[in-house]
Design a protein around this motif. Structure first.
Motif, PDB file in Angstrom:
ATOM      1  N   GLN A   2     -58.450 -54.701-110.794  1.00 48.33           N
ATOM      2  CA  GLN A   2     -57.307 -55.135-111.586  1.00 48.33           C
ATOM      3  C   GLN A   2     -56.060 -55.035-110.717  1.00 48.33           C
ATOM      4  N   VAL A   3     -55.253 -56.103-110.726  1.00 48.12           N
ATOM      5  CA  VAL A   3     -54.006 -56.135-109.969  1.00 48.12           C
ATOM      6  C   VAL A   3     -52.864 -56.232-110.974  1.00 48.12           C
ATOM      7  N   LEU A   4     -51.926 -55.297-110.873  1.00 50.36           N
ATOM      8  CA  LEU A   4     -50.787 -55.221-111.784  1.00 50.36           C
ATOM      9  C   LEU A   4     -49.513 -55.578-111.041  1.00 50.36           C
ATOM     10  N   TYR A   5     -48.625 -56.280-111.739  1.00 48.90           N
ATOM     11  CA  TYR A   5     -47.349 -56.689-111.168  1.00 48.90           C
ATOM     12  C   TYR A   5     -46.227 -56.176-112.065  1.00 48.90           C
ATOM     13  N   ARG A  10     -43.585 -59.418-111.168  1.00 48.95           N
ATOM     14  CA  ARG A  10     -44.174 -60.024-112.369  1.00 48.95           C
ATOM     15  C   ARG A  10     -43.456 -61.326-112.726  1.00 48.95           C
ATOM     16  N   LYS A  17     -50.649 -58.887-115.120  1.00 45.08           N
ATOM     17  CA  LYS A  17     -51.850 -58.362-114.455  1.00 45.08           C
ATOM     18  C   LYS A  17     -52.913 -59.445-114.408  1.00 45.08           C
ATOM     19  N   GLU A  18     -53.895 -59.227-113.538  1.00 48.91           N
ATOM     20  CA  GLU A  18     -55.042 -60.129-113.474  1.00 48.91           C
ATOM     21  C   GLU A  18     -56.216 -59.395-112.844  1.00 48.91           C
ATOM     22  N   GLU A  19     -57.386 -59.859-113.160  1.00 45.34           N
ATOM     23  CA  GLU A  19     -58.621 -59.316-112.601  1.00 45.34           C
ATOM     24  C   GLU A  19     -59.005 -60.195-111.415  1.00 45.34           C
ATOM     25  N   GLU A  71     -57.748 -50.309-109.169  1.00 47.45           N
ATOM     26  CA  GLU A  71     -56.462 -50.845-109.615  1.00 47.45           C
ATOM     27  C   GLU A  71     -55.454 -50.849-108.465  1.00 47.45           C
ATOM     28  N   ALA A  73     -51.378 -51.863-107.847  1.00 48.83           N
ATOM     29  CA  ALA A  73     -50.123 -52.192-108.523  1.00 48.83           C
ATOM     30  C   ALA A  73     -49.043 -52.476-107.489  1.00 48.83           C
TER      31      ALA A  73
END
Length: 81
Positions: A2-5, A10, A17-19, A71, A73
């Motif tokens: 999982q990648v979080l912005y 963002r 976020k996206e997988e 993960e 971020a």
């Protein structure tokens, strides 16, 4: 993984976020893959000095390995005050 912005990252990418599946060995390799996807990613990752990264919620470096990471971020540096 999982990648979080967060924050302006963002806003530029347009997703919170996206997988992703990646063949990248390091955070820097992942960034190169993302930059190549679309102009909005290239814009978000244009200036790495304005970015920080956390792997599994621990602040890390761009040369850190991604093996076993669940993960990632990306966010701007935080300021006090």
């Amino acid at each position: 993984m999982q990648v979080l912005y967060f924050a302006w990252v963002r806003e530029r990418i347009g997703l919170p976020k996206e997988e992703l599946e990646t063949g990248a060995a390091t955070v820097a390799g992942l960034i190169e893959e993302l930059r190549a996807r679309e102009p909005r990613y290239a814009a978000a990752f244009e200036d790495l000095s304005a970015l920080r990264v956390a792997l599994d919620q621990e602040l890390s470096d761009f040369d850190a390995p991604l093996a076993g990471v669940r993960e990632v971020a990306f966010f701007p540096p935080m300021t006090g005050g």
